[in-house]
Design a protein around this motif. Structure first.
Motif, PDB file in Angstrom:
ATOM      1  N   ARG A  24      -5.841  15.048  -0.577  1.00 57.17           N
ATOM      2  CA  ARG A  24      -6.058  13.947  -1.510  1.00 57.17           C
ATOM      3  C   ARG A  24      -7.526  13.726  -1.791  1.00 57.17           C
ATOM      4  NH1 ARG A  24      -1.009  10.637   0.670  1.00 57.17           N
ATOM      5  NH2 ARG A  24       0.357  11.161  -1.028  1.00 57.17           N
ATOM      6  N   ALA A  25      -8.328  14.014  -0.796  1.00 54.29           N
ATOM      7  CA  ALA A  25      -9.759  13.856  -1.002  1.00 54.29           C
ATOM      8  C   ALA A  25     -10.203  14.741  -2.158  1.00 54.29           C
ATOM      9  CB  ALA A  25     -10.513  14.218   0.265  1.00 54.29           C
ATOM     10  N   ALA A  26      -9.509  15.866  -2.281  1.00 58.85           N
ATOM     11  CA  ALA A  26      -9.856  16.784  -3.357  1.00 58.85           C
ATOM     12  C   ALA A  26      -9.622  16.135  -4.716  1.00 58.85           C
ATOM     13  CB  ALA A  26      -9.022  18.054  -3.241  1.00 58.85           C
ATOM     14  N   LEU A  27      -8.582  15.309  -4.749  1.00 59.72           N
ATOM     15  CA  LEU A  27      -8.248  14.676  -6.024  1.00 59.72           C
ATOM     16  C   LEU A  27      -9.176  13.503  -6.333  1.00 59.72           C
ATOM     17  CD1 LEU A  27      -4.381  14.648  -5.538  1.00 59.72           C
ATOM     18  CD2 LEU A  27      -5.736  16.304  -6.821  1.00 59.72           C
ATOM     19  N   ALA A  28      -9.648  12.854  -5.277  1.00 60.28           N
ATOM     20  CA  ALA A  28     -10.493  11.679  -5.480  1.00 60.28           C
ATOM     21  C   ALA A  28     -11.903  12.115  -5.859  1.00 60.28           C
ATOM     22  CB  ALA A  28     -10.525  10.827  -4.207  1.00 60.28           C
ATOM     23  N   ALA A  29     -12.089  12.237  -7.126  1.00 62.13           N
ATOM     24  CA  ALA A  29     -13.353  12.764  -7.608  1.00 62.13           C
ATOM     25  C   ALA A  29     -14.465  11.716  -7.531  1.00 62.13           C
ATOM     26  CB  ALA A  29     -13.200  13.249  -9.038  1.00 62.13           C
ATOM     27  N   SER A  30     -14.073  10.450  -7.545  1.00 56.25           N
ATOM     28  CA  SER A  30     -15.064   9.378  -7.615  1.00 56.25           C
ATOM     29  C   SER A  30     -15.947   9.323  -6.378  1.00 56.25           C
ATOM     30  CB  SER A  30     -14.357   8.048  -7.808  1.00 56.25           C
ATOM     31  OG  SER A  30     -13.484   7.823  -6.720  1.00 56.25           O
ATOM     32  N   GLY A  31     -15.408   9.722  -5.223  1.00 55.59           N
ATOM     33  CA  GLY A  31     -16.244   9.780  -4.031  1.00 55.59           C
ATOM     34  C   GLY A  31     -16.157   8.597  -3.102  1.00 55.59           C
ATOM     35  N   GLY A  32     -15.498   7.517  -3.520  1.00 52.40           N
ATOM     36  CA  GLY A  32     -15.348   6.358  -2.648  1.00 52.40           C
ATOM     37  C   GLY A  32     -14.138   6.515  -1.758  1.00 52.40           C
ATOM     38  N   PRO A  33     -13.972   5.602  -0.787  1.00 58.89           N
ATOM     39  CA  PRO A  33     -12.784   5.674   0.065  1.00 58.89           C
ATOM     40  C   PRO A  33     -11.513   5.500  -0.760  1.00 58.89           C
ATOM     41  CG  PRO A  33     -14.399   4.135   0.949  1.00 58.89           C
ATOM     42  CD  PRO A  33     -14.861   4.491  -0.440  1.00 58.89           C
ATOM     43  N   ALA A  34     -10.464   6.163  -0.332  1.00 56.57           N
ATOM     44  CA  ALA A  34      -9.184   6.048  -1.032  1.00 56.57           C
ATOM     45  C   ALA A  34      -8.126   5.541  -0.057  1.00 56.57           C
ATOM     46  CB  ALA A  34      -8.776   7.405  -1.582  1.00 56.57           C
ATOM     47  N   VAL A  35      -7.148   4.840  -0.593  1.00 55.24           N
ATOM     48  CA  VAL A  35      -6.089   4.266   0.248  1.00 55.24           C
ATOM     49  C   VAL A  35      -4.761   4.925  -0.090  1.00 55.24           C
ATOM     50  CG1 VAL A  35      -4.862   2.148   0.852  1.00 55.24           C
ATOM     51  CG2 VAL A  35      -7.321   2.083   0.403  1.00 55.24           C
ATOM     52  N   HIS A  36      -4.038   5.317   0.946  1.00 55.34           N
ATOM     53  CA  HIS A  36      -2.774   6.022   0.735  1.00 55.34           C
ATOM     54  C   HIS A  36      -1.667   5.456   1.611  1.00 55.34           C
ATOM     55  CE1 HIS A  36      -4.831   9.045  -1.553  1.00 55.34           C
ATOM     56  NE2 HIS A  36      -5.691   9.233  -0.578  1.00 55.34           N
ATOM     57  N   ASP A  37      -0.450   5.745   1.194  1.00 57.35           N
ATOM     58  CA  ASP A  37       0.736   5.481   2.009  1.00 57.35           C
ATOM     59  C   ASP A  37       0.820   4.046   2.510  1.00 57.35           C
ATOM     60  OD1 ASP A  37       1.119   8.185   1.649  1.00 57.35           O
ATOM     61  OD2 ASP A  37       0.234   8.737   3.580  1.00 57.35           O
ATOM     62  N   ALA A  38       0.415   3.128   1.669  1.00 56.85           N
ATOM     63  CA  ALA A  38       0.478   1.722   2.083  1.00 56.85           C
ATOM     64  C   ALA A  38       1.906   1.213   2.005  1.00 56.85           C
ATOM     65  CB  ALA A  38      -0.428   0.886   1.190  1.00 56.85           C
ATOM     66  N   TRP A  39       2.271   0.397   2.970  1.00 58.80           N
ATOM     67  CA  TRP A  39       3.555  -0.310   2.912  1.00 58.80           C
ATOM     68  C   TRP A  39       3.471  -1.568   3.760  1.00 58.80           C
ATOM     69  CZ3 TRP A  39       6.935  -0.855   7.252  1.00 58.80           C
ATOM     70  CH2 TRP A  39       6.548  -0.120   8.397  1.00 58.80           C
ATOM     71  N   ALA A  40       4.322  -2.509   3.417  1.00 54.49           N
ATOM     72  CA  ALA A  40       4.361  -3.761   4.170  1.00 54.49           C
ATOM     73  C   ALA A  40       5.727  -3.915   4.796  1.00 54.49           C
ATOM     74  CB  ALA A  40       4.082  -4.936   3.241  1.00 54.49           C
ATOM     75  N   ARG A  41       5.738  -4.473   5.986  1.00 57.99           N
ATOM     76  CA  ARG A  41       7.005  -4.706   6.678  1.00 57.99           C
ATOM     77  C   ARG A  41       7.690  -5.929   6.059  1.00 57.99           C
ATOM     78  NH1 ARG A  41       8.608  -3.517  11.708  1.00 57.99           N
ATOM     79  NH2 ARG A  41       6.575  -2.689  12.278  1.00 57.99           N
ATOM     80  N   ALA A  42       8.940  -5.785   5.675  1.00 57.61           N
ATOM     81  CA  ALA A  42       9.697  -6.937   5.183  1.00 57.61           C
ATOM     82  C   ALA A  42       9.746  -7.994   6.281  1.00 57.61           C
ATOM     83  CB  ALA A  42      11.104  -6.508   4.786  1.00 57.61           C
TER      84      ALA A  42
END
Lengths: 193, 232
Positions: A24-42
């Motif tokens: 995914r870092a490869a896709l994030a061209a902007s260079g800042g931190p990226a957030v993935h696979d976020a979920w919240a517990r019901a």
């Protein structure tokens, strides 16, 4: 036996996260931190605290998560869970370092974004908007799906045995690990290093 | 006991060493047994050693001294209410966002496993609140019911909860200087096992995984049936 199982689980988890990270870092061209696979517990009925789990992939430079906010709750904090002698203590982190290229995993049983004073219960299938503010990269908006997590952790490989703060040191061996696993496309790993 | 738990948990190495020593200990035990048989000539049955689990089985289960908690229907709950069935007891609170729901999910899974492995056992599951200021009986009922309709919730006066916690090596503490509404509570994350005689029998160490807890419990059950049940 349990130990080897846990070790294998941890190894798989590392391979998985490192794999995800570099692809995914490869896709994030902007260079800042990226957030993935976020979920919240019901949330169970009547409960006004919630937890969000996610992965942060460090960008091109070292950064720090300095603030979390969401319209869904009165307050949101980064909490780390310290377990000593069987006693679990949650500690608020004022800042969370996100080194360049590192994968920070907030996973059940370890660390999470704690939401306090939820305005509505978190219902499965819904989504909440969460904004993570990084010291250098600024705001990163994340859409967080709510999941009913009432299945045993055995079915979710992210639980328990996984080390949480895989700093850049842990992210480094990605190349050798890719060799050993069915990782993401080869182009991914050449991108960052 | 807490100290023992600590030791077993933290020192995996030492545990390994214990494993290495186990054959020796068994040999010594057998030798000792033979010797005593010879000396005393008593046709005694040797008691099987307590099972090894991810946690601790008490060599001598301990009866619980008095406490009075409040069940979800508002009725009092005392040590005798633990009698007549096995009990799994977890100390947590409903505002706990992470480790408590995780453990409740595992316990619900343990219940399903034991329904298959030990049908008709009638074991019971309890969440004891470490946050009685916010956890009313109603809130406890709603909360535990979310995970399994047959789960029990216990709350009550802080010092009464403390009486039970202390006896089973559980611990909780509300760190000071927190917001009055959205505070967190530190607490032990062990699962306590109380036997049908209402005695503190064993404790499972965190992190909990349903398959392990169920398998360990079946060992405890087999040992109990072999040693305790025939006498009663």
């Amino acid at each position: 036996m349990r130990k080897t199982k846990m070790f294998r689980g941890a190894l798989a988890a590392i391979c998985l996260t490192v794999g995800l990270a570099s692809s995914r870092a490869a896709l994030a061209a902007s260079g800042g931190p990226a957030v993935h696979d976020a979920w919240a517990r019901a949330t169970p009925p009547g409960v006004t605290t919630g937890a969000v789990y996610l992965k942060i992939v460090g960008g091109d430079e070292n950064d720090r998560l300095i603030r979390v906010r969401t319209e869904a709750a009165e307050a949101a904090e980064v909490h780390t869970e310290v377990s000593a002698g069987g006693v679990v203590t949650m500690k608020k982190l004022e800042t969370l370092p996100v080194p360049a290229g590192a994968v920070i995993t907030l996973a059940p049983g370890h660390d999470h974004l704690m939401l306090m004073g939820l305005k509505e219960p978190l219902r499965p299938g819904e989504k909440i908007d969460v904004t993570l503010t990084f010291e250098h990269a600024g705001d990163v908006a994340v859409e967080v799906p709510v999941r009913d997590a009432r299945t045993s952790s055995r079915e979710a490989p992210h639980e328990h045995s996984m080390p949480t703060h895989e700093g850049s040191a842990a992210a480094q061996p990605s190349k050798s690990m890719h060799g050993a696993t069915e990782g993401p496309p080869a182009s991914a790993e050449t991108s960052k290093r | 006991l807490l100290e023992r738990q600590l030791r077993t948990k933290l020192n995996d190495k030492r545990r390994q060493r214990i494993w290495l020593l186990l054959p020796l200990a068994v040999a010594a035990f057998v030798a000792g047994g033979l010797l005593s048989l010879r000396l005393v000539r008593a046709p005694s049955v040797t008691t099987p050693a307590v099972p090894t689990i991810n946690g601790t089985v008490l060599p001598e289960p301990r009866p619980l001294s008095p406490f009075e908690l409040v069940a979800t229907d508002g009725s009092p709950f005392t040590p005798k209410d633990f009698q007549g069935h096995w009990s799994f007891v977890y100390f947590g609170y409903t505002y706990c966002p992470d480790v408590c729901p995780l453990t409740m999910v595992e316990l619900a899974d343990v219940k399903q496993r034991l329904a298959k492995e030990a049908p008709g056992l009638g074991e019971q599951y309890y969440l004891v609140s470490v946050d009685p200021a916010r956890d009313t009986p109603d809130r406890m009922r709603e909360y535990v019911g979310y995970f399994d309709p047959e789960f029990h919730g216990l709350t009550g006066k802080d010092d009464e909860i403390g009486k039970l916690a202390k006896q089973v090596g559980a611990f909780y503490l509300k760190p000071s200087g927190q917001d009055q509404k959205s505070y967190v509570v530190s607490h032990s994350s062990t699962i306590t096992v109380i036997d049908p005689r209402g005695r503190f029998h064993a404790v499972f160490s965190a992190p909990h995984q349903a398959d392990q807890v169920a398998a360990d419990f079946l060992k405890i059950l087999a040992h109990y049936r072999e040693t305790v049940a025939p006498k009663s």
